[in-house]
Design a protein around this motif. Structure first.
Motif, short mmCIF file in Angstrom:
data_model
loop_
_atom_site.label_atom_id
_atom_site.label_comp_id
_atom_site.label_asym_id
_atom_site.label_seq_id
_atom_site.Cartn_x
_atom_site.Cartn_y
_atom_site.Cartn_z
N PHE A 31 0.84 -1.19 0.00
CA PHE A 31 0.00 0.00 0.00
C PHE A 31 0.87 1.24 0.00
O PHE A 31 0.63 2.17 0.75
CB PHE A 31 -0.98 0.01 1.20
CG PHE A 31 -2.33 0.50 0.79
CD1 PHE A 31 -2.63 1.83 0.83
CD2 PHE A 31 -3.26 -0.39 0.29
CE1 PHE A 31 -3.86 2.29 0.42
CE2 PHE A 31 -4.48 0.05 -0.13
CZ PHE A 31 -4.79 1.39 -0.07
N GLY A 32 1.86 1.23 -0.82
CA GLY A 32 2.69 2.41 -0.96
C GLY A 32 2.02 3.40 -1.87
O GLY A 32 1.67 3.08 -3.00
N LEU A 33 1.80 4.59 -1.36
CA LEU A 33 1.04 5.56 -2.13
C LEU A 33 1.95 6.63 -2.72
O LEU A 33 1.90 6.89 -3.91
CB LEU A 33 -0.01 6.21 -1.23
CG LEU A 33 -1.04 5.22 -0.69
CD1 LEU A 33 -1.88 5.87 0.39
CD2 LEU A 33 -1.93 4.74 -1.79
N ALA A 34 2.77 7.25 -1.89
CA ALA A 34 3.56 8.39 -2.37
C ALA A 34 5.00 8.27 -1.89
O ALA A 34 5.55 7.19 -1.88
CB ALA A 34 2.92 9.68 -1.88
#
Lengths: 161, 172, 417
Positions: A31-34
């Motif tokens: 869940f790496g977003l930014a």
């Protein structure tokens, strides 16, 4: 179980065993977003090796993941997706909110971002930083390990309304 | 730095000028909107909304910036998606953020905000949306509301309005 | 006979109603084309990119990128900060190339202010920019390998990145999102010992880059997966405003550092690598060659680093040194005004673009004569490069699509802002 039987059963060694098993190889959901995602990737790299905890196997399928490391800012469009992935994870599950944006909205306080991922999912450990150093993330993960080893394996988290 | 050519056009002029620019070899780099409501220094009657197009011509390394005024309600500009594919996403974003409608765009829908979002965020009358920081209850420190002096639960020490301890034998 | 079995229809309807993990958007057994949703949570989309794929078996007939899952309202947030504070917002847009965001923005503001940056400031900016280009390309190299199953590439790439982020931490205090390049120059001078650290890096990098070449460039599996895959022609690049390594891999000879030079790039000697084929392998080769050129540039920059001021010391722009504040009332007043309100930028608008690892990164700034930006728009290269994805992916397999996305190197922070 303790709810059902009251105080008639005390599970000590079994607790310890189950908790040890649970914390020993938490599989994070991707869940790496930014920007925090880059630091999360750097944590799995040889310099700050996350494989020492058995956590280098990021699971793309939420069904096989124990831990959701929300790494990055959560926008209005992404919030329902976050909740859906969290719901798809099976118990027991934990959430680490990595970085300032996931914990409280971070540097950004505006219409576009959810001010803290705990508005949507229950969080176990908050790791501050923008972005947090890999060592800080490892510290947060070790804190989570402590919480898991002290936890009661028979209780499940109540549903978030 | 090479100097940049600047042009100020109306929407109909832009629809005519754009194909010529494309044939001359200009490449569209960027297209975005500006809400001019706070820029009162320009005494000319440029409307509230305009779009800004950035072009570059590689052959002689020159840049061009074209301002196209948006007219009407909702503010409308001719689309250039048939000339440059660059405009596809860019015009959608300008529509999403400003509400400027592009005549001739095949799929003018929201691109950055959720599809059912109301309002156009980058307009000057749309608030930033700051949320007042709400402190969660702390074990030792009770903070009732932001900006208020913290109270340490039940305290025997009386404090006045400034939070300073009241002196013994003082009035009130 | 109905189009589909009633119970399949019902099942699909139920999934759509409940919204639980619906991945198959539509299925018509008479029609071979399936519409499938990929992302936004997916291990191989770089960040939160969602793709709607139309698949004919394993072949991609169309692909529609859906973005906005990382929209942070940064352009609105910039209008709420002062000119110096907006650097901290802008730096988080393209988060793999933070120095370039800051650089474009700072340069645009300097154009409006009408000030010059001293030579040392320029050279420090170039130093950090080229190091950032290296880290960005290293991450791209790693993720490209990872997406195609060559996981070792990831470990090798990040190993070098750690060396360079150590240097970043030494100079700016942070590993990412530095907020270091500000209008007027850079925030702080290079610390003592920077030279040794840089020499260390430069001594080690060429060998490591050769290692990467050995790892992937001659690898038959890699070549099989990337040659002829995701081809885009120069005309299509021009039409979509695609710049950077993708355009250079299609034969377009355009690099802002050489053609519209800024800072002191015209004093330095470097080549701009070009390839003609326009496929994934060509983009890979261009990026590898750019890394080698960056190392050459860094050697020249370190050699020629001038002495002097690291930023424009105009008192209306820069707080005075603390010692001065003990003696002079003006110094105290300047410091107070600069810290509380910030400086004022004259009315006008300016656009400045730098050559970031993904292409032309520009900042368009409008001032109304106040202490905060009236409009700050960043022309992010990934936003426009992403529009060329359907062209690259059409006709290829799903695995080719993954290779295309990796070679496009989109950074969703920049795409969504």
């Amino acid at each position: 179980m303790s709810d059902y039987y009251g105080a008639n059963f005390v599970t000590t060694n079994l607790d310890k065993l189950v908790n040890w098993a649970r914390k020993s190889s938490l599989w994070p959901a991707t869940f790496g977003l930014a920007c925090c995602a880059i630091e999360m990737m750097a944590t799995t790299m040889p310099r700050h090796d996350l494989a020492r905890f058995g956590m280098e196997r990021f699971s793309a399928s939420p069904r096989q993941a124990d831990l959701m490391i929300v790494a990055g800012r959560v926008s209005q469009k992404m919030a329902p997706v976050l909740r859906q992935v969290y719901d798809q994870m099976s118990e027991p599950k934990w959430v680490i909110s990595m970085g300032a944006c996931a914990s409280t909205g971070g540097v950004f306080n505006n219409y576009g971002l959810v001010q803290g991922v705990d508005q949507i999912v229950p969080v176990d450990v908050y790791v501050p930083g923008c972005p947090p150093r890999p060592e800080m993330l490892i510290d947060g993960i070790m804190l989570l390990h402590d919480r898991i080893s002290k936890g009661d394996y028979t209780s499940t988290r109540t549903a978030v309304s | 730095m090479t100097s940049t050519v600047r042009e100020l056009l109306l929407s109909a002029e832009w629809a005519e000028r754009a194909p010529d620019l494309r044939d001359e070899g200009w490449m569209l780099l960027d297209l975005h909107g500006v809400d001019r409501i706070g820029l009162t220094s320009e005494a000319d009657d440029r409307g509230r909304f305009e779009i800004v197009c950035h072009l570059v011509k590689r052959d002689d390394a020159s840049r061009m910036i074209v301002h196209v005024g948006a007219e009407g309600d909702p503010p409308t500009v001719a689309s250039v998606t048939h000339l440059w594919g660059t405009a596809g996403f860019a015009e959608r974003e300008t529509y999403d953020m400003y509400g400027i409608v592009f005549d001739g765009h095949a799929d003018l829908t929201r691109i950055l905000m959720p599809d059912d979002w109301e309002g156009h965020p980058l307009r000057k009358d749309y608030d930033v949306g700051k949320i007042v920081i709400d402190f969660k209850p702390q074990p030792f420190l009770q903070i009732e509301a932001p900006g208020q002096a913290p109270s340490f639960g039940e305290s025997e020490v009386e404090t006045d309005a400034l939070g300073q301890m009241k002196q013994d034998g003082a009035d009130e | 006979m109905s189009r589909t079995e009633p119970r399949v229809d019902e099942a699909i309807q139920r999934i759509e109603d409940e919204g639980q993990g619906a991945f198959v958007e539509s299925y018509d057994p008479d029609d071979e084309v399936m519409t499938i949703n990929m992302g936004p949570v997916h291990p191989a989309t770089h960040g939160v990119l969602r793709l709607l794929l139309k698949l004919d078996g394993e072949t991609v007939t169309d692909c529609k990128p859906i973005i906005g899952y990382l929209h942070t309202g940064m352009e609105k947030e910039c209008e709420d900060q002062n000119w110096r504070g907006a650097v901290t917002i802008v730096t988080r847009m393209d988060y793999l190339a933070p120095f370039f965001n800051e650089h474009a923005y700072s340069r645009a503001v300097e154009t409006l202010l009408g000030i010059e940056v001293p030579p040392r400031g320029m050279y420090i900016r170039m130093l950090m920019s080229e190091l950032n280009r290296l880290t960005s390309h290293l991450v791209q190299f790693g993720t490209q390998g990872l997406d195609m199953g060559a996981m070792s590439a990831m470990f090798y790439g990040f190993r070098e990145r750690e060396m360079i982020t150590d240097f970043f931490e030494m100079v700016t205090g942070l590993r990412m999102n530095h907020g270091y390049i500000i209008p007027g120059g850079v925030w702080e001078d290079l610390p003592d010992g920077w030279r040794e650290q840089m020499d260390n890096i430069l001594e080690v990098m060429p060998n490591r880059l050769n290692e990467y070449q050995e790892l992937l460039s001659e690898n038959p599996i890699f070549i099989e997966r990337t040659r002829g895959v995701g081809t885009i022609t120069a005309e299509e690049c021009d039409s979509f405003g695609v710049t950077g390594p993708i355009a250079r891999a299609s034969g377009i000879d355009w690099d802002l550092r050489r053609d519209l030079p800024y800072e002191a790039y015209d004093e330095l000697d470097f080549d701009v690598p070009i390839q003609e084929q326009g496929d994934v392998y060509a983009r890979y080769q261009v990026r590898m060659a750019e890394m080698i050129q960056s190392v050459a540039l860094l050697e020249q920059i370190v050699e020629r680093m001038p002495e002097g001021d690291y930023k424009n010391m105009d008192p209306k722009l820069t707080p005075p040194p603390r010692s001065e504040m003990n003696r002079s009332m003006e110094a105290v007043i300047h410091h107070f005004k600069l810290v509380t309100q910030g400086y004022v930028v004259p009315e006008g608008e300016a656009y400045f673009a730098v050559e970031s690892p993904r292409g032309e990164l520009g900042a368009f700034v409008v001032s109304d004569g106040g202490t905060s930006p009236y409009r700050c728009h960043v022309r992010d290269p990934s936003f426009y490069n992403l529009q060329s994805l359907p062209i690259m992916a059409r006709g290829g397999l799903v695995a080719d699509l993954i290779a295309c996305i990796a070679s496009l190197d989109p950074i969703m922070g920049g795409v969504d802002r």
